[in-house]
Design an enzyme around this catalytic site. Structure first.
Site, short mmCIF file in Angstrom:
data_model
loop_
_atom_site.label_atom_id
_atom_site.label_comp_id
_atom_site.label_asym_id
_atom_site.label_seq_id
_atom_site.Cartn_x
_atom_site.Cartn_y
_atom_site.Cartn_z
N PHE A 1 34.71 29.85 52.61
CA PHE A 1 34.76 30.53 53.91
C PHE A 1 33.45 31.23 54.23
O PHE A 1 32.81 30.97 55.26
CB PHE A 1 35.93 31.52 53.90
CG PHE A 1 35.99 32.47 55.06
CD1 PHE A 1 35.88 32.01 56.37
CD2 PHE A 1 36.17 33.83 54.85
CE1 PHE A 1 35.93 32.89 57.45
CE2 PHE A 1 36.24 34.71 55.91
CZ PHE A 1 36.11 34.24 57.21
N PRO B 1 24.17 28.69 31.85
CA PRO B 1 23.11 29.23 32.70
C PRO B 1 21.91 28.32 32.82
O PRO B 1 21.24 28.27 33.86
CB PRO B 1 22.75 30.55 31.99
CG PRO B 1 23.98 30.94 31.25
CD PRO B 1 24.60 29.64 30.81
N ASN C 1 34.90 36.62 39.63
CA ASN C 1 34.27 37.79 40.24
C ASN C 1 33.40 38.59 39.27
O ASN C 1 32.56 39.38 39.72
CB ASN C 1 35.34 38.72 40.82
CG ASN C 1 36.21 38.04 41.85
OD1 ASN C 1 35.81 37.06 42.46
ND2 ASN C 1 37.42 38.54 42.03
N TYR D 1 41.34 42.78 42.14
CA TYR D 1 40.23 42.22 42.90
C TYR D 1 39.09 43.23 43.01
O TYR D 1 37.93 42.92 42.72
CB TYR D 1 40.71 41.81 44.29
CG TYR D 1 39.60 41.32 45.20
CD1 TYR D 1 38.93 40.14 44.91
CD2 TYR D 1 39.23 42.04 46.34
CE1 TYR D 1 37.90 39.69 45.73
CE2 TYR D 1 38.21 41.60 47.16
CZ TYR D 1 37.56 40.42 46.85
OH TYR D 1 36.54 39.98 47.67
N LYS E 1 35.38 42.79 41.24
CA LYS E 1 34.19 42.76 42.09
C LYS E 1 33.23 43.89 41.73
O LYS E 1 32.00 43.71 41.77
CB LYS E 1 34.59 42.85 43.56
CG LYS E 1 35.31 41.63 44.10
CD LYS E 1 34.44 40.37 44.08
CE LYS E 1 33.35 40.42 45.13
NZ LYS E 1 32.58 39.14 45.17
#
Length: 323
Positions: free
Chosen positions: A9, A50, A84, A134, A138
């Site tokens: 999104f 990585p 996250n 969440y 974050k």
């Protein structure tokens, strides 16, 4: 400009904004088919070492790396932790090992702050007290970016702490995505009986009436158009490093809006006969107990010369049209 989660999104709008600005852009995601308008690379960021991402960044001669990856709706605590928090640690390790790493723009969340105080705005220097998985995951990502900047002189990084994003393409799993798609489905098939969706159901509606049963939504939240978020990312990519590196910058409207009023406005725009039945406790985008969330966006104006340009009606109208 390399956009991680470029098929999502936020990522799609960020990539479009970079291309409009004339930047060469690469979208990276698990499933990343290229289109005539954009270049893409497929990479499972949850498992890739990585070194693999460093190879891509070096080959692209990347100037900026945007992390638009994140999990919230329908995700377990473990899935949010991986997307996250752990992913951001891998990004930090990747950049720290590079001689000339790109600037990292990390998309944080207003939910890192947790509940706000009615009548006051949340500023970057305020204490973060997230009350959801969440928000907590974050916030871990934010700390990782700031720690990497402090520990490694060659690493540039800024966290844009983003309010609740609206606009075309909002996922179905979100409150507004679910309502918009429910209304769009009803408009296409008016004779079909309503079906439950994300806490909504239908009971004995009048003929042709769509019934949405949802929490009372007595919460005030800060909403920002996703295209305004994309403009802020472009601004953060182009200002000098000394202005933004190692900083958190709020990106929102700076105005609290009653969630129920936005839902009612979206319903009115649909032109359908809709009845909204309250059920359960207050709720809203992002979950948690926060009844009031408003961002102080003065730092974004000062450092990025950025302010939101799109009104909620434009966000809702384009969201409904896209659905």
């Amino acid at each position: 400009m390399v956009v991680l989660g470029g098929g999502g999104f936020l990522g799609r709008h960020i990539g479009s904004a970079f291309r409009r600005a004339g930047a060469r852009t690469l979208s990276v995601s698990r499933n990343a088919p290229a289109s005539a308008a954009s270049r893409a690379a497929a990479l499972d960021l949850s498992t890739a070492p990585p070194e693999r991402l460093a190879e891509i960044l070096t080959a692209e001669r990347a100037d900026v790396l945007v992390n638009a990856v994140g999990r919230v709706w329908g995700a377990s605590d473990a899935e949010m932790e991986d997307a996250n928090a752990r992913l951001v640690r891998r990004l930090a390790d990747c950049l720290a090992a590079m001689e000339r790493p790109p600037r990292l723009i990390q998309l944080g969340s207003i939910h890192e702050y947790g509940p706000g105080t009615p009548g006051s705005a949340l500023a970057e220097e305020g204490e973060a007290r997230p009350d959801t998985a969440y928000g907590r995951t974050k916030l871990l990502g934010t700390h990782t970016v700031l720690d990497a900047v402090n520990a490694h002189p060659q690493v540039e990084g800024v966290v844009l702490r983003v309010a609740n994003a609206l606009g075309p393409g909002v996922p179905r799993g979100s409150l507004f995505g679910a309502v918009a798609h429910r209304l769009a489905d009803a408009a296409r098939r008016p004779a079909v009986a309503p079906e439950p969706v994300v806490g909504m159901d239908a009971e004995h509606p009048a003929a042709g009436t769509v019934v949405l049963t949802m929490p009372a939504l007595r919460v005030c939240r800060d909403f920002v158009d996703v295209r305004d978020v994309a403009d802020a990312v472009v601004a953060a990519a182009t200002v000098t490093a000394t202005e933004v590196s190692g900083r958190i910058v709020n990106i929102g409207s700076g105005r609290p809006v009653l969630v129920r009023q936005l839902v009612e406005r979206l319903v009115a725009m649909s032109g359908l006969s809709v009845r909204i039945d309250p059920a359960g406790e207050s709720g809203g985008a992002g979950g948690g107990a926060a009844l009031w969330q408003q961002l102080d966006i003065s730092l974004a104006h000062k450092l990025l010369d950025w302010s939101p340009r799109r009104a909620p009606d434009e966000s809702l109208r384009d969201l409904l049209a896209a659905a």
